[in-house]
Write an enzyme that holds these catalytic residues in place. Structure first.
Site, PDB file in Angstrom:
ATOM      1  N   GLY A  59      28.319  43.396  56.375  1.00 41.14           N
ATOM      2  CA  GLY A  59      27.555  43.398  57.616  1.00 41.14           C
ATOM      3  C   GLY A  59      26.215  44.094  57.465  1.00 41.14           C
ATOM      4  O   GLY A  59      25.239  43.733  58.124  1.00 41.14           O
ATOM      5  N   SER A  60      26.148  45.080  56.571  1.00 41.33           N
ATOM      6  CA  SER A  60      24.895  45.807  56.346  1.00 41.33           C
ATOM      7  C   SER A  60      23.776  44.873  55.919  1.00 41.33           C
ATOM      8  O   SER A  60      22.661  44.916  56.454  1.00 41.33           O
ATOM      9  CB  SER A  60      25.089  46.888  55.274  1.00 41.33           C
ATOM     10  OG  SER A  60      25.958  47.898  55.718  1.00 41.33           O
ATOM     11  N   TYR A 114      25.872  51.598  64.954  1.00 45.76           N
ATOM     12  CA  TYR A 114      25.997  51.464  63.501  1.00 45.76           C
ATOM     13  C   TYR A 114      25.788  50.003  63.132  1.00 45.76           C
ATOM     14  O   TYR A 114      26.551  49.134  63.562  1.00 45.76           O
ATOM     15  CB  TYR A 114      27.367  51.926  63.000  1.00 45.76           C
ATOM     16  CG  TYR A 114      27.430  51.971  61.488  1.00 45.76           C
ATOM     17  CD1 TYR A 114      27.164  53.146  60.790  1.00 45.76           C
ATOM     18  CD2 TYR A 114      27.717  50.825  60.752  1.00 45.76           C
ATOM     19  CE1 TYR A 114      27.187  53.187  59.403  1.00 45.76           C
ATOM     20  CE2 TYR A 114      27.741  50.854  59.367  1.00 45.76           C
ATOM     21  CZ  TYR A 114      27.475  52.039  58.694  1.00 45.76           C
ATOM     22  OH  TYR A 114      27.491  52.071  57.326  1.00 45.76           O
ATOM     23  N   THR A 131      22.563  37.351  44.123  1.00 47.41           N
ATOM     24  CA  THR A 131      23.046  36.346  43.173  1.00 47.41           C
ATOM     25  C   THR A 131      24.409  35.779  43.538  1.00 47.41           C
ATOM     26  O   THR A 131      24.631  34.575  43.426  1.00 47.41           O
ATOM     27  CB  THR A 131      23.105  36.952  41.758  1.00 47.41           C
ATOM     28  OG1 THR A 131      21.811  37.446  41.405  1.00 47.41           O
ATOM     29  CG2 THR A 131      23.539  35.906  40.740  1.00 47.41           C
ATOM     30  N   ASP A 173      25.648  42.176  67.101  1.00 44.80           N
ATOM     31  CA  ASP A 173      26.352  42.622  65.900  1.00 44.80           C
ATOM     32  C   ASP A 173      27.856  42.583  66.173  1.00 44.80           C
ATOM     33  O   ASP A 173      28.415  43.485  66.781  1.00 44.80           O
ATOM     34  CB  ASP A 173      25.883  44.039  65.553  1.00 44.80           C
ATOM     35  CG  ASP A 173      26.556  44.613  64.314  1.00 44.80           C
ATOM     36  OD1 ASP A 173      27.577  44.068  63.887  1.00 44.80           O
ATOM     37  OD2 ASP A 173      26.066  45.629  63.800  1.00 44.80           O
ATOM     38  N   GLU A 174      28.496  41.514  65.668  1.00 47.09           N
ATOM     39  CA  GLU A 174      29.943  41.325  65.844  1.00 47.09           C
ATOM     40  C   GLU A 174      30.722  41.738  64.601  1.00 47.09           C
ATOM     41  O   GLU A 174      31.899  41.395  64.457  1.00 47.09           O
ATOM     42  CB  GLU A 174      30.222  39.847  66.169  1.00 47.09           C
ATOM     43  CG  GLU A 174      29.654  39.367  67.478  1.00 47.09           C
ATOM     44  CD  GLU A 174      30.669  39.311  68.603  1.00 47.09           C
ATOM     45  OE1 GLU A 174      31.845  38.988  68.348  1.00 47.09           O
ATOM     46  OE2 GLU A 174      30.286  39.583  69.765  1.00 47.09           O
ATOM     47  N   VAL A 175      30.069  42.446  63.696  1.00 52.46           N
ATOM     48  CA  VAL A 175      30.659  42.751  62.393  1.00 52.46           C
ATOM     49  C   VAL A 175      32.029  43.403  62.529  1.00 52.46           C
ATOM     50  O   VAL A 175      32.983  43.018  61.847  1.00 52.46           O
ATOM     51  CB  VAL A 175      29.708  43.640  61.570  1.00 52.46           C
ATOM     52  CG1 VAL A 175      30.407  44.177  60.327  1.00 52.46           C
ATOM     53  CG2 VAL A 175      28.455  42.859  61.178  1.00 52.46           C
ATOM     54  N   LYS A 176      32.148  44.383  63.400  1.00 50.49           N
ATOM     55  CA  LYS A 176      33.387  45.161  63.456  1.00 50.49           C
ATOM     56  C   LYS A 176      34.353  44.721  64.545  1.00 50.49           C
ATOM     57  O   LYS A 176      35.563  44.842  64.380  1.00 50.49           O
ATOM     58  CB  LYS A 176      33.048  46.640  63.644  1.00 50.49           C
ATOM     59  CG  LYS A 176      34.205  47.580  63.339  1.00 50.49           C
ATOM     60  CD  LYS A 176      33.739  49.016  63.281  1.00 50.49           C
ATOM     61  CE  LYS A 176      34.870  49.959  62.932  1.00 50.49           C
ATOM     62  NZ  LYS A 176      34.436  51.368  62.938  1.00 50.49           N
TER      63      LYS A 176
END
Length: 442
Positions: free
Chosen positions: A109-110, A136, A293, A236-239
């Site tokens: 997510g970062s 965060y 990569t 931000d739905e990462v968590k």
């Protein structure tokens, strides 16, 4: 004999460690983890939500096995393959939006948030990012520099970030949550009107900042302001996304369609994978400006497709809603003095909140005063580990309870019993400051 934890201390860099107790794990099955001695631990974190389907899920095992056996290269940098294209198509079908859109793939997510923020600056020619206190969004680059939580920890903020307060119903800034929301939105309008804002980034539930659930309608009003001023809203739905809040997407609770949505953690089923979905006009340019990569590699994207398919076909958002209601009901019984300890835990629980299986239990020095008690949170998560459960605290004093979406009813009831006893035992001094001291947590 040297333990696994001691071996880790001798070789693994401290910059990547966030430790709350000496957790050693060698195996995982479903919602359970096992240490080197075979001790069973109930996983109430799902590795900070990254293991959303639990451990060893058959769909993930099958996808990894197939992809490893026939992988055409190791990334999507200069070639295309069916699973990267297919996963992008899957995401475009599952994430609401209009117009020509693209999908970015990364490892976490970062990097997804970092790339999106930089792309928004490039597309608009504007520099300022509007974000929220205690948020965060990542541990690298611009995503780190606009994370309120990282700034709280002493990291340098981006010179062009503006932080807004996040509405906390338990602790409204003005003494009333409705007027607090009005005040925050008025400040947002004032900043948006400067025509300097590249984008606004927001968590639909403030996760590491204390598992704070905003009032109903807050995101919708925020989104309307962004639309009014022509500023992209990045969600931000990462968590807390992908089924965890009882809906497929956390932003759907307010019925909005964000301009850009970022994903991480659960989408990879435990493997490194992230994604962003947004307008082609933003994510296409400048070409070759976000090169990794092995991003979009055939193994991780095959797993991503399996994860999305399982979440949808197995009805896991609904399962999360039902399991979350059961879990919160049990915790509220403890809060109301109906737990096994008959009230001792209740004295120190200031709030139980959440959506689906994104749940926060706030520990306080005294319920009437609501003074946060970080020391108690440290001792409770340590004691829970001793009793057979894995969870951590966020925001200094909030137990973050985010088990795998496949947790059973029996496991939910077991979780409530362990947490009740862990809080009671911690209050009684079963865990000492000396035991907890080596594990600094946040």
């Amino acid at each position: 004999m040297t333990t696994l934890y001691e071996r880790d201390a001798a070789v693994i860099a401290g910059v990547e460690k966030l430790r709350f107790f000496p957790l050693e794990v060698v195996e995982g099955r479903g919602s359970l983890l096992y240490d080197p001695d075979g001790r069973e631990l109930l996983d109430l974190s799902a590795t900070w939500t990254a293991s959303g389907l639990g451990h060893g899920h058959p769909a993930v095992v099958e996808a990894v096995t197939r992809a490893v056996r026939t992988a055409p290269g190791s990334g999507g940098l200069s070639a295309v393959h069916p699973d990267s294209v297919g996963l992008a198509e899957d995401l475009l079908a599952l994430v609401p939006g209009s117009g020509e859109r693209r999908v970015y793939f990364g490892h976490a997510g970062s990097d997804a948030n970092d790339v999106v923020l930089r792309a928004c600056r490039n597309a608009s020619g504007r520099r300022t990012v509007l974000a929220f206190e205690h948020s965060y969004h990542g541990g690298v680059g611009l995503a780190m520099a606009v994370s309120g939580q990282q700034v709280d920890a002493g990291h340098e903020p981006d010179p062009d970030v503006v932080f807004l307060p996040y509405p906390n119903p338990l602790r409204p800034r003005t003494g009333d949550i409705d007027s607090t929301v009005d005040e925050i939105l008025a400040r947002a309008r004032e900043v948006l009107a400067t025509d300097t804002i590249a984008c606004l980034i927001v968590e639909p539930i403030l996760s590491d900042g204390g598992l704070v659930v905003p009032p109903d309608g807050f995101l919708a009003r925020l989104h309307a302001l962004c639309r009014e001023h022509g500023v992209p809203l990045v969600c931000d739905e990462v968590k807390v996304g992908l089924g965890r809040p009882g809906l497929l997407h956390a932003f759907a609770h307010d019925g909005i369609e964000p301009d850009i949505v970022t994903f991480g953690k659960a989408i990879g089923g435990g493997l490194p994978l992230s994604a962003a979905v947004g307008p082609a006009a933003i994510l296409d340019n400048p070409p070759a400006s976000a090169l990794l990569t092995t991003a979009g590699n055939p193994i991780c994207t095959a797993v991503g497709r399996a994860v999305l398919r399982t979440i949808v076909e197995d009805g896991l958002p609904e399962r999360a809603r039902i399991a979350g209601e059961r879990l919160m009901a049990g915790l509220r019984d403890v809060q109301d003095g109906r737990g096994a300890d008959r009230g001792r835990s209740a004295e120190r629980i200031g709030d139980v909140r959440g959506r689906g299986l994104a749940i926060g239990l706030e520990l306080v020095a005294g319920r009437d005063g609501l003074e946060p008690d970080r020391e108690l949170a440290q001792r409770v998560v340590y004691r829970a580990w001793q009793l057979g459960a894995v969870l951590y605290y966020v925001g200094g004093n909030v137990l973050e309870i985010t088990p795998p979406l496949i947790i059973t009813d029996d496991e939910v009831d077991r979780a409530v019993a362990i947490l009740d006893r862990a809080i009671s035992d911690a209050i009684a001094g079963v865990v000492t400051k000396e035991e907890v001291a080596p594990y600094v947590g946040w």
